[in-house]
Design a protein around this motif. Structure first.
Motif, short mmCIF file in Angstrom:
data_model
loop_
_atom_site.label_atom_id
_atom_site.label_comp_id
_atom_site.label_asym_id
_atom_site.label_seq_id
_atom_site.Cartn_x
_atom_site.Cartn_y
_atom_site.Cartn_z
N MET A 129 8.70 15.75 17.06
CA MET A 129 7.61 16.65 17.36
C MET A 129 7.08 16.51 18.79
O MET A 129 6.39 17.40 19.27
CB MET A 129 6.47 16.50 16.34
N CYS A 154 7.99 19.48 20.77
CA CYS A 154 7.46 20.79 20.38
C CYS A 154 6.65 21.43 21.52
O CYS A 154 5.85 20.77 22.16
CB CYS A 154 6.58 20.61 19.15
N ILE A 155 6.89 22.70 21.78
CA ILE A 155 6.10 23.38 22.80
C ILE A 155 5.09 24.34 22.17
O ILE A 155 4.55 25.22 22.82
CB ILE A 155 6.99 24.17 23.80
N GLN A 156 4.88 24.19 20.86
CA GLN A 156 3.84 24.92 20.14
C GLN A 156 3.94 26.43 20.26
O GLN A 156 2.95 27.13 20.43
CB GLN A 156 2.47 24.41 20.61
N CYS A 157 5.15 26.90 20.15
CA CYS A 157 5.35 28.34 20.21
C CYS A 157 4.94 29.00 18.89
O CYS A 157 4.78 30.21 18.83
CB CYS A 157 6.80 28.66 20.51
N THR A 158 4.83 28.20 17.83
CA THR A 158 4.47 28.63 16.47
C THR A 158 5.48 29.56 15.80
O THR A 158 5.17 30.22 14.83
CB THR A 158 3.06 29.29 16.38
N ARG A 159 6.69 29.62 16.34
CA ARG A 159 7.69 30.43 15.64
C ARG A 159 7.92 29.91 14.23
O ARG A 159 8.03 30.68 13.28
CB ARG A 159 9.03 30.37 16.39
N CYS A 160 7.99 28.58 14.10
CA CYS A 160 8.27 28.02 12.77
C CYS A 160 7.12 28.32 11.80
O CYS A 160 7.35 28.57 10.63
CB CYS A 160 8.51 26.52 12.86
N ILE A 205 2.14 20.49 15.32
CA ILE A 205 2.76 21.34 14.31
C ILE A 205 3.27 20.43 13.19
O ILE A 205 3.91 19.42 13.45
CB ILE A 205 3.96 22.11 14.90
N CYS A 240 13.30 27.51 16.25
CA CYS A 240 12.71 26.54 17.18
C CYS A 240 13.47 26.56 18.50
O CYS A 240 14.66 26.30 18.53
CB CYS A 240 12.73 25.13 16.57
N PRO A 241 12.79 26.89 19.58
CA PRO A 241 13.51 27.05 20.85
C PRO A 241 13.87 25.71 21.50
O PRO A 241 14.60 25.67 22.47
CB PRO A 241 12.51 27.82 21.72
N VAL A 242 13.32 24.63 20.95
CA VAL A 242 13.56 23.31 21.54
C VAL A 242 14.16 22.40 20.48
O VAL A 242 14.53 22.85 19.40
CB VAL A 242 12.26 22.71 22.11
N ALA A 256 12.71 20.23 18.63
CA ALA A 256 11.70 19.64 17.75
C ALA A 256 12.16 19.68 16.30
O ALA A 256 11.92 18.76 15.53
CB ALA A 256 10.37 20.37 17.91
N LEU A 257 12.81 20.78 15.93
CA LEU A 257 13.31 20.91 14.56
C LEU A 257 14.82 21.06 14.64
O LEU A 257 15.33 22.02 15.22
CB LEU A 257 12.69 22.14 13.89
S1 SF4 Z 1 9.33 26.35 16.50
FE1 SF4 Z 1 9.67 24.33 17.45
S2 SF4 Z 1 8.62 24.42 19.41
FE2 SF4 Z 1 7.88 26.16 18.21
S3 SF4 Z 1 6.02 25.38 17.21
FE3 SF4 Z 1 7.69 25.04 15.76
S4 SF4 Z 1 8.39 22.97 16.20
FE4 SF4 Z 1 7.15 23.60 17.96
#
Ligand code: SF4
Ligand code: FES
Ligand code: FES
Lengths: 163, 786
Positions: free
Chosen positions: B145, B148-154, B178, B198-200, B202-203
């Motif tokens: 985590m 995570c760049i907190q894009c909130t896509r997930c 997140i 998730c663009p990075v 993190a997941l």
């Molecule tokens: S999709 Fe990935 S980067 Fe975006 S909020 Fe969720 S964990 Fe963070």
């Protein structure tokens, strides 16, 4: 875990203000009621109970409860002193205020005094910049603070409590 | 609304008035960097990476959240736009660990890619970086985590597509994180999609983690082999080995999503495989070469057929086989004079000569106004169809269900009737009768005795006087002992509501099996072939877990004189009884075609190298055909097989259509009243009846061997007998008690779980799992002993 009859009634009253399919709107108030009844703090079970009562996903309640600094997720003292350390207050000496409180209460921030009376916290802008430095205790704001003023406030409180 | 004209980078484009700038740019092939924007998710506009310059606007604007206006001039690569994008990049990297060398996303990371384009080798930031504790989301998804760049896509995926809010953003500002807040395994049946959005890094995928780098992988298109939706996938291989599965975009089927079953089942592909051909000599199964095994098999079959006759031969094939395999299988058998051929392994009622219709597209489901689910756990059976129903729900469709369990769905049910399986027909009859009344139609004879409850009326209202209705039949209806009546009633209801009926068949290619005639024309069906055991069995990827009555299957094999099995996986039962086991390649190692529930023919190629000695099914069947000197087995490729099937199926199309039309009426002919049928089954109103669902991760041989999926399934304690508290009270049984369950001549012991989602008078005992494999039918009367 179920919410108490009393809390449920109060939440129900509050729910009347919103359309029936937007129970989410009552989450802030519901959490306040629940917190009040539970010696000033929220447990996971209580948040889950609120979620269930308002038919929300649990995470939606956690999000709200963790976002706002007026919800406490661990036990707190009888009085919670929320000192603003945001920009206006900082420029007007909030660092000194926090230091004074720490010394006087013999605790650090996010701690509670041994007698369970006071908890000290730092918060962001309380929207009272004109009266900086400021802290909030219970529902009351204490403005233009100085160490002397703080001593007076606390002395009085202790006296009252002592009675 | 008429189109408007805008200008992007000095070129004119036409746009719809409700479009965002980024949509127009995407359509025109102009790339605007982005993290939070995703075309299938709500706009959040929280990453700011997509900032562009817009004429007359003093500040740069986020392209994903800026609606187009007539005459708008947008600059995506002007110095001002680039400066803004670079600034955002620097900001996003402030707290990023920059740990690409040890990050699984490396090489396919949107952040890494954009940092190449917009990042700088210097940062003004000298302070400490924040770090975030990892989450344990269960066996499928790994988290880091801090990245995570907190894009909130997930988060938005959960809220909007999966309909299950499990992840959220807790805390705020610097402390925003997140996660699930309280440690929990993700329960969504399509949770794996958050890995893709998730663009990075993190997941990431837990099973795939650290096993390969993105740039070492070869990518091949394929079709998911588990449900009749037929999601499009890419299989990623390295050196011919399957490393992972990801979605392949197909707007009309799965859009950009796939279910966890389709994504993680590949873990079962190489587990427990049959490596070489085996033959039984002197009572012992021994490995041998192909030549010998095939000759042995053909000789054995020939001898047995001569002795016993073709009617003693039973041929069963998995509904997950390819169209080519189906075709050759039945072709061979029919030339051997055998018509005892079936793929409908879990069905037991064949009295209506059902044939799938495939007269809709999944996207149409999204536009419906009323949907009635009958015996369907859509969410787990066909997760991608559930995505469409959820969309219909969000647009206001009224959805009703008549189910034996109050299943969780990603949409809310307006009305539901949760009833024991033995009341299903009557419940449907109630709805049908109530619709007759609403439409002021005369009540047909077969409904005269049916009673109409308030619930029936409310359910009927969900479909009444709507334009675009669908009736969906799931496995619990299709496998029901009265399936023919249920289908006929569904058709009757559909006539009165202009609804289209979708029969969600089991496996990924049942439609293909019907097309290839893998059903008996005059011979015996699977139910008869097991109830009245034959002496010779030819099996194609059939395990006890795949049939409606595993006890009967086991018994049938034990008494047979000749058992020949084409199997992908090792299986104890077959090792005990089979005379020949031939290793057949799974979908990943063979070319083939699946036909989905919408009737789409989707062909795919073999992408992985064959496991040891296993061979594509169509090749094995072809050689068997040659050895039998059967006609028309000179195929050189699976495409040739396919085209000869196409020829034949076109010829019989006409007869099939007329047969379909007769459907609705014929089912009623046997019994004039819905109550009557139950008497013939020996059912009565107050019995305790079994709900034998096949859990989502037990549906076929591959998923049953996928370790991560099994882990999730077992976390939920499936091996239990679940009852409504009311039923439990009546039977005087309590939670955790171990009870004996008797069904026909079989019995097992299981712990009790009280579960109020289960209908009264019913007991939920899942099938397809080892613990319940010695029981008989999926449905029917059950007795319990304490
Ligand atoms: S999709 Fe990935 S980067 Fe975006 S909020 Fe969720 S964990 Fe963070
Ligand atoms: S900064 Fe302290 S009240 Fe605003
Ligand atoms: S993509 Fe536009 S703000 Fe994130």
């Amino acid at each position: 875990m179920n919410l108490s009859e009393h809390t449920r009634k109060k939440i129900d009253e509050w729910l009347l203000r919103y359309p029936t399919d937007q129970k989410r709107s009552a989450v802030l108030q519901a959490l306040h009621y629940v917190q009040e009844e539970n010696k000033g703090w929220l447990t996971e079970e209580l948040m889950d109970a609120v979620a269930e009562y308002l038919q929300l996903p649990r995470i939606a309640v956690y999000e709200v409860a963790t976002f706002y600094s007026m919800y406490y997720l661990a036990p707190v003292g009888k009085h919670v002193i929320n000192v603003c350390t945001n920009i206006s207050c900082m420029l007007s000496g909030s660092t000194e205020i926090v230091e004074h409180l720490k010394k006087r209460l013999k605790i650090s921030t996010n701690e509670t005094t041994a007698d369970g009376k006071f908890t000290l916290k730092e918060v962001e802008c309380l929207a009272a910049c004109a009266a900086a430095p400021v802290f909030q205790m219970g529902k009351k704001y204490y403005e233009h603070l100085t160490p002397e003023k703080i001593d007076k406030i606390l002395d009085e409180l202790e006296k009252k409590n002592g009675e | 609304m008429s189109d408007i004209e805008i200008e992007i980078d000095d070129k004119k484009y036409s746009a719809k008035p409700d479009q965002m700038v980024i949509q127009v740019a995407d359509a025109a092939g102009i790339y605007i960097p982005r993290f939070c924007y995703h075309k299938h998710l709500r706009v959040a506009a929280n990453c700011r990476m997509c900032l562009v310059e817009v004429e007359k606007s003093p500040k740069t604007l986020p392209a994903c959240a800026t609606p187009v206006t007539p005459g708008m001039k947008i600059f995506t690569k002007s110095p001002k736009a680039i400066a803004a994008q670079k600034a955002v990049m620097e900001f996003l990297l402030i707290n990023h660990p920059l740990d690409c060398p040890i990050c699984d996303q490396g090489g396919e990371c949107e952040l890494q890619d954009l940092a190449m384009g917009f990042g700088s080798s210097h940062s003004c930031y000298e302070e400490g970086k924040r770090s975030v504790k990892d989450q344990n989301l269960g066996p499928l998804i790994a988290t880091d985590m801090t990245r995570c760049i907190q894009c909130t896509r997930c988060v938005r995926f959960g809220e909007e597509i999966a309909g299950l809010c499990e992840l959220g953003a807790t805390g705020r500002g610097e402390n925003l994180e997140i996660g699930t807040y309280v440690e929990r395994t993700m329960q969504s049946e399509m949770s794996g999609n958050i890995i893709d959005v998730c663009p990075v890094g993190a997941l990431t995928s837990k099973p795939f983690r650290f096993t390969a780098r993105a740039w070492e992988l070869d990518q091949f298109p394929s079709i998911a082999p588990h449900d009749c939706v037929g999601s499009n996938i890419f299989i990623h291989t390295r050196g011919g080995e399957v490393m992972r599965v990801v979605p392949r975009e197909n707007e009309t089927i799965n859009q950009t999503w796939i279910s966890d079953r389709d994504r993680f089942s590949y873990e079962g592909l190489t587990a427990n495989r049959v490596a070489e051909p085996h033959i039984r000599i002197d009572g012992k199964l021994k490995s041998t070469d192909w030549q010998r095994a095939l000759e042995f098999a053909v000789l054995k079959l020939q001898n047995s057929l001569e002795k016993k006759g073709a009617n003693e031969l039973a041929a069963l094939i998995s509904p997950n086989s390819t169209l080519e395999e189906f075709y050759l299988f039945q072709k061979l058998l029919r030339q051997l004079g055998c018509d005892n051929i079936d793929h409908r392994l879990r069905q037991i009622d064949f009295s209506d000569s059902f044939f799938p219709r495939a007269n809709f597209s999944l996207a149409e489901l999204e536009e419906s106004d009323g949907i009635l689910l009958i015996g369907s756990h859509l969410q787990m059976e066909q997760p991608l169809a559930a995505v469409r129903v959820r969309k219909a729900f969000l647009k206001g469709a009224a959805i009703a269900a008549i189910n034996p369990v109050d299943f969780r769905f990603s949409f809310s049910l307006k009305e539901k009737n949760i009833i024991a399986p033995h009341h299903l027909v009557n419940a449907l009859a109630g709805v049908a009768k109530s619709l007759c009344e609403m439409n002021s139609k005369s009540i047909p004879e077969f409904l005269k005795n049916s009673s109409v409850s308030e619930t029936d009326k409310k359910i009927a209202m969900c479909l009444f006087s709507k334009k675009n209705n669908f009736i969906l039949l799931g496995a619990l209806a299709m496998n029901h002992p009265e399936a023919a009546l249920i289908r006929a009633l569904a058709d009757f209801i559909s006539e009165m509501t202009h609804a289209r009926v979708i029969h969600f068949t089991e496996g990924c290619n049942a439609t293909g099996a019907y097309l290839a005639d893998v059903i008996p024309k005059k011979g015996m069906n699977v139910s008869q072939l097991l109830a009245d055991p034959r002496k010779i069995y030819l099996l194609f990827n059939v395990e006890a877990e795949d049939v409606a009555n595993p006890a009967a299957f086991t018994h049938a094999l034990s008494q047979a004189e000749c058992v020949i099995s084409l199997s992908t996986f090792k299986n104890e039962l077959l090792e005990k009884y089979a005379d020949v086991i031939l290793p057949v390649a799974p979908f990943s190692e063979t070319s083939g075609t699946f036909v989905n529930v919408c009737g789409e023919w989707q062909s795919f190629k073999g992408v992985a190298k064959s496991f040891d000695e296993s061979r594509p099914g169509w090749k094995i069947l072809r050689v068997m055909g040659n050895l039998f000197q059967a006609d028309g087995f000179e195929y050189e490729s699976s495409e040739e097989v396919l085209s000869s099937l196409r020829e034949e199926s076109r010829l019989s199309e006409e007869s099939r259509l007329s047969c379909q039309r007769k459907l609705a009426s014929s089912a009623f002919k046997k019994d004039t009243g819905c109550h009557l049928s139950q008497k013939t089954l020996g059912w009565h109103d107050n019995m305790l009846s079994r709900i034998g669902e096949i859990p989502a991760y037990s549906t076929d041989a591959i998923v049953r061997r996928s370790e991560p999926l099994q882990k999730i399934q077992n976390e939920n304690g499936l091996a239990a007998a679940r009852l409504h508290s009311h039923t439990a009270h009546e039977l005087k049984i309590k939670e955790e008690m171990i009870i004996t369950i008797k069904q026909n001549q079989t019995e097992i012991k299981l712990p009790v779980k009280i579960d109020d989602r289960i209908a009264k008078q019913a007991i939920y005992i899942p099938a397809g799992i080892p613990e319940t494999n010695s029981l008989s039918e999926l449905f029917g009367k059950v007795e319990i002993k304490i």
